[in-house]
Structure formats: structure tokens, C-alpha cells
Design a protein around this motif. Sequence first.
Motif, short mmCIF file in Angstrom:
data_model
loop_
_atom_site.label_atom_id
_atom_site.label_comp_id
_atom_site.label_asym_id
_atom_site.label_seq_id
_atom_site.Cartn_x
_atom_site.Cartn_y
_atom_site.Cartn_z
N ARG A 13 0.84 -1.21 0.00
CA ARG A 13 0.00 0.00 0.00
C ARG A 13 0.87 1.25 0.00
N ILE A 14 2.10 1.15 0.49
CA ILE A 14 2.96 2.34 0.54
C ILE A 14 3.77 2.44 -0.76
N GLY A 15 4.46 3.59 -0.87
CA GLY A 15 5.13 3.90 -2.13
C GLY A 15 6.54 3.34 -2.26
N LEU A 17 9.71 3.39 -1.21
CA LEU A 17 11.09 3.87 -1.21
C LEU A 17 11.73 3.92 0.17
N VAL A 211 -7.40 -5.10 17.25
CA VAL A 211 -7.97 -4.62 18.51
C VAL A 211 -7.88 -3.09 18.50
N ARG A 212 -9.02 -2.39 18.55
CA ARG A 212 -9.01 -0.94 18.43
C ARG A 212 -9.07 -0.27 19.79
N ALA A 213 -8.05 0.54 20.08
CA ALA A 213 -8.05 1.28 21.35
C ALA A 213 -8.98 2.49 21.22
N ALA A 237 1.08 4.28 19.42
CA ALA A 237 1.92 4.21 18.20
C ALA A 237 1.04 4.20 16.95
N ASP A 239 -1.34 6.34 13.83
CA ASP A 239 -1.20 7.50 12.96
C ASP A 239 -1.49 8.78 13.76
N THR A 242 -5.31 9.59 14.87
CA THR A 242 -5.81 8.74 15.95
C THR A 242 -5.09 9.07 17.26
N ALA A 348 -1.80 10.16 3.91
CA ALA A 348 -0.73 9.16 3.83
C ALA A 348 0.51 9.57 4.62
N GLY A 372 5.72 7.54 16.42
CA GLY A 372 5.19 7.44 15.05
C GLY A 372 5.88 8.46 14.17
N ASP A 373 5.62 8.36 12.85
CA ASP A 373 6.31 9.25 11.92
C ASP A 373 6.00 10.72 12.19
N THR A 379 8.79 9.11 7.51
CA THR A 379 9.31 7.94 6.80
C THR A 379 9.35 6.76 7.77
N ALA A 380 9.61 5.57 7.22
CA ALA A 380 9.79 4.41 8.10
C ALA A 380 10.96 4.67 9.05
N ALA A 383 9.65 6.89 11.85
CA ALA A 383 8.75 6.16 12.75
C ALA A 383 9.57 5.28 13.71
C1 LIG Z 1 0.68 5.57 0.47
C2 LIG Z 1 1.91 5.73 1.33
C3 LIG Z 1 3.18 5.80 0.73
C4 LIG Z 1 4.33 5.93 1.54
N1 LIG Z 1 5.54 5.90 0.97
C5 LIG Z 1 6.67 5.87 1.74
C6 LIG Z 1 7.96 5.70 1.18
O1 LIG Z 1 8.11 5.59 -0.03
N2 LIG Z 1 9.04 5.66 2.03
C7 LIG Z 1 8.91 5.76 3.39
O2 LIG Z 1 9.90 5.68 4.15
N3 LIG Z 1 7.68 5.94 3.96
C8 LIG Z 1 6.57 5.99 3.15
N4 LIG Z 1 5.34 6.14 3.71
C9 LIG Z 1 5.29 6.45 5.13
C10 LIG Z 1 5.46 5.25 6.02
O3 LIG Z 1 4.61 4.22 5.61
C11 LIG Z 1 5.08 5.73 7.41
O4 LIG Z 1 5.94 6.79 7.78
C12 LIG Z 1 5.19 4.64 8.45
O5 LIG Z 1 4.36 3.55 8.12
C13 LIG Z 1 4.73 5.25 9.77
O6 LIG Z 1 4.76 4.26 10.75
P1 LIG Z 1 3.96 4.47 12.08
O7 LIG Z 1 4.27 3.29 12.91
O8 LIG Z 1 4.22 5.85 12.58
O9 LIG Z 1 2.42 4.50 11.67
P2 LIG Z 1 1.56 3.48 10.83
O10 LIG Z 1 2.40 2.69 9.89
O11 LIG Z 1 0.43 4.31 10.29
O12 LIG Z 1 1.01 2.46 11.92
C14 LIG Z 1 0.01 2.86 12.84
C15 LIG Z 1 -0.74 1.61 13.28
O13 LIG Z 1 -1.69 1.98 14.28
C16 LIG Z 1 -2.86 1.22 14.07
N5 LIG Z 1 -3.99 1.94 14.69
C17 LIG Z 1 -4.58 3.09 14.27
N6 LIG Z 1 -5.58 3.43 15.10
C18 LIG Z 1 -5.62 2.49 16.08
C19 LIG Z 1 -6.43 2.31 17.25
N7 LIG Z 1 -7.41 3.16 17.58
N8 LIG Z 1 -6.20 1.22 18.02
C20 LIG Z 1 -5.21 0.34 17.71
N9 LIG Z 1 -4.40 0.46 16.61
C21 LIG Z 1 -4.61 1.54 15.82
C22 LIG Z 1 -2.97 1.12 12.56
O14 LIG Z 1 -3.81 0.03 12.21
C23 LIG Z 1 -1.52 0.91 12.16
O15 LIG Z 1 -1.18 -0.44 12.16
C24 LIG Z 1 4.19 6.03 2.94
C25 LIG Z 1 2.93 5.96 3.52
C26 LIG Z 1 1.80 5.81 2.74
C27 LIG Z 1 0.46 5.70 3.41
#
Ligand SMILES: Cc1cc2nc3c(=O)[nH]c(=O)nc-3n(C[C@H](O)[C@H](O)[C@H](O)COP(=O)(O)OP(=O)(O)OC[C@H]3O[C@@H](n4cnc5c(N)ncnc54)[C@H](O)[C@@H]3O)c2cc1C
Length: 416
Positions: A13-15, A17, A211-213, A237, A239, A242, A348, A372-373, A379-380, A383
Motif C-alpha cells: 500500500r505504501i510507495g 522507497l 484490537v481498536r483502542a 503508536a 497515525d 488517531t 498518507a 510514530g512518523d 518515513t519508516a 517512525a
Molecule cells: C501511500 C503511502 C506511501 C508511503 N511511501 C513511503 C515511502 O516511499 N518511504 C517511506 O519511508 N515511507 C513511506 N510512507 C510512510 C510510512 O509508511 C510511514 O511513515 C510509516 O508507516 C509510519 O509508521 P507508524 O508506525 O508511525 O504508523 P503506521 O504505519 O500508520 O502504523 C500505525 C498503526 O496503528 C494502528 N492503529 C490506528 N488506530 C488504532 C487504534 N485506535 N487502536 C489500535 N491500533 C490503531 C494502525 O492500524 C496501524 O497499524 C508512505 C505511507 C503511505 C500511506
Amino acid sequence: MATEKVDGFRLDRIGQLLSTAYPELALTPGLDALTLRPFAPGVLLHSDGRHHRAGAQAGAGGARGALHAVRALAAAPRSGALPRQRTGSAAAAPRMRTGAPLGSAVDQARLGAALTRLAATPAERLLRRPEAPAAEALAARGLPARTIDGFLRPLLAALLCDPDLTSSSRCADLALRAFAAGRLCVPEGGADVLPELLARTLPPGTVHTGVRATAVSTTSVTTAEHGEFRCRAVLVATDARTAAELLPGLRVPGFHPVTVLHHTTDEPLPTGASLLLDADRGGPVAHTAVLSAVDPSRAPAGRTLISSTVLGPPPDGVDTAVRRHLARLYGTPTGRWETLAVHHTAEAVPAMRAPHDLRRPVRLLAGLYVCGDHRDTSTAQGALHSAHRASAAIVSDLGAGSLHAAEPVRTAQRAA
Ligand SMILES: Cc1cc2nc3c(=O)[nH]c(=O)nc-3n(C[C@H](O)[C@H](O)[C@H](O)COP(=O)(O)OP(=O)(O)OC[C@H]3O[C@@H](n4cnc5c(N)ncnc54)[C@H](O)[C@@H]3O)c2cc1C
């Protein structure tokens, strides 16, 4: 970081890179088992119907590190080929062809020297530079306009998921530095391999998905369908949006929308494992690649998987517009290609407008933490880095000994 499995394809689903120079990919426990599949060096720029290799850095250890990755992949394709410390200093000439969109041989040499310097500049020094919107800062860097418009703008837009380059120039410098110091790459098997490897380091049963908090405090988590869990500390952790619902008062940033499209054909395409950018910006695709050439595990034998990314709000009829653009970029009709998936994510990537705080607090109060990011870079790498900062704060607050002894989720008692 989800990956859909459809008819033998693995569709992110992500892009796509990541960079082999992201430090957290080498530092995070569990990710030593991650295999990174590098794109061909630099990027392939499409301009006026021709392809030009650009930015294939050989200085500052980038190409050596990348070479290391390729050799390791060749020797042990499934056994973890993450290049770690890159120390090479051999500075071969940048491998770029002459002509548009990169300008003269002198222009290209200046670009090569600028990337080599950037790769060798410590991140902390980049973060002390004056901060402005990236588009403005680029114009002041003393590089020729065609290098900026034909190469740096499309590259940075792809790296930052920010087509208008409104991001902080410091974040742009960090992204370019990661590009120059390593190789762009994808995780073998799909983006979901990262969270799966992280989860595998924990005792079985620790991670519960689906499991949704709905509410958190320093001593409990309330969930939508599984009642309340008591605990000693909570790390949110999710988005950014949320997180702000669960922790009122937290800032919600703006977001860049991203659309990822996956197509398949049975014909081979001429670009190999290159990341292809359109220097002419003649259509909606920001970047595209034959992903099955970069990572063969993502497509069944005999099929070619093409993954493309559209930044910003997608046009009406996005698939048709993208196919038309891809036909020009790859120089082949795309009318008979099959569309496997079109994923649009409106929120995104958190915007990183100047001034951007890359080290937002992760400890809100003793017992309540957030990562989180949106606390770091979008970026990953960002995060994971914010997660490291948050877990260090938790270890410090709870005491390392007691943290290691506890298994918070497994031992949490359902209170309702
Ligand atoms: C379309 C797209 C393209 C991207 N392209 C790139 C790229 O090319 N290179 C790059 O480095 N990064 C890219 N990213 C960014 C990268 O995916 C994110 O920076 C990274 O996933 C952030 O990680 P995170 O753990 O902060 O959040 P997320 O990956 O968003 O994880 C958050 C988690 O929390 C869970 N959650 C949400 N609400 C609740 C709740 N109420 N209760 C319990 N769980 C919950 C979600 O289900 C999810 O699993 C892209 C993102 C997207 C969407």
C-alpha cells in the motif's frame, strides 16, 4: 506498511522507497533478518522520449555500500543483506550520461560533487542549516536550473511524497543525504515484512492485531470490543490523527495524499531494476518501477509487476491517466496491462513544513508515551527512530530491570 497478497503478487500500500542508509534499519532489533532489494544505482530520468541515468553516486561510500548490498544479495538472496557501516572512500566519477535533463558535463560534475559532499555531511550539521521551504532553498544552492528542475525536484518530490516541495529544507537535505549515501531499496517480500520481523522478536502472544483502542490513561487501555486492559505504561503508536483522538491536545499535522497503483503484463520492460522519474512532469506518475525486477518475490514467475505512485490529489480516472503516462515512460502500449490494485490514502504522509521539529516529545508524562512518523520525519526511518526514543524513555521511567521482567500485554488483566 501493509502488503496485499493477490494471485501470487505481493502488493504494497505504501510507495516503496526506503534507503539502505536509513540508520534505524540497521539498529532495530529483529531487522537484522531483513533483506533489502536495491534499485539500480541512482534513478532513471525520462525526458523527451529518452532515459538518462542520474545521481548514481560513487563517493562517500554510497556506491560501495550499495555494491556490498548487491554482492550480499547475490551470495545469500534470502538471508539478510542489509548493508551496515559504510566506510568506503573511493571516489569514482559519477556515472551519468550527457544531455537533457542534466545539462552539460560540467553541470553533472557539479551535481556529483554536491551529492558526494552531502553524503559525507553529518546529519546534525544539516539540521543546523537555515530552514526554508525546500522549493525555495533549492533555488539558492548554486546549482544550474536544469539540474534542479530536471533532477532534484522530481527526486525530492518522490522521496518526500511532496509534489510542491513545501517540506522543510532540512528534511529535504536529510532525504537527499540518504539517497546519496546509500541506495534506494524495498524490503524483500513486501513492506509488511518489517512489522512482522519486529513482532517476531517478542514472546508469542504479545502482539494482538485487530484490537481498536478507544481511550488510554497511564494505567489502562480501553478497547472497542475487548474491554479494558490494566498496565504500567501506555505507548500510543498510531497515525497522527488517531493519536490526537486518544491523547487530546496533541497536534494534528497536515497530510500529503498518495495513490499507489499496481499493474501487470507478461512482456519484459526495458528499464530493469531502475526507479523511473519523469523529468518533464508530463503526467500524474511521480515515480514508477518494474518491481518484479527489483524484488522477484513480489510476482509469480513469468509476470512483470509495475508499481507506480501518484502524489497529491489523484486526477479523475486515475488508472487511465496513469496508463497513458506509463506508456510514454516505458515506451510501450499499456492498454492490455492488467490493473491489480489502486490504493488511495488521503492522509498518507504527515507534512513536514518549515519550521519542522524532528524531535517532537515522545514522553507526555510518566506512564504515557507517543511515537510514530508524526513525531520525527515522515518515513519508516522516522517512525522507527521515534519508537527508539519512546522506548528509551519508558526504560528510564520504569527501570530497565523491571521492564525486562514484565510482559505487559500477555499479563494484562481484562477488567471488563
Ligand atoms: C501511500 C503511502 C506511501 C508511503 N511511501 C513511503 C515511502 O516511499 N518511504 C517511506 O519511508 N515511507 C513511506 N510512507 C510512510 C510510512 O509508511 C510511514 O511513515 C510509516 O508507516 C509510519 O509508521 P507508524 O508506525 O508511525 O504508523 P503506521 O504505519 O500508520 O502504523 C500505525 C498503526 O496503528 C494502528 N492503529 C490506528 N488506530 C488504532 C487504534 N485506535 N487502536 C489500535 N491500533 C490503531 C494502525 O492500524 C496501524 O497499524 C508512505 C505511507 C503511505 C500511506
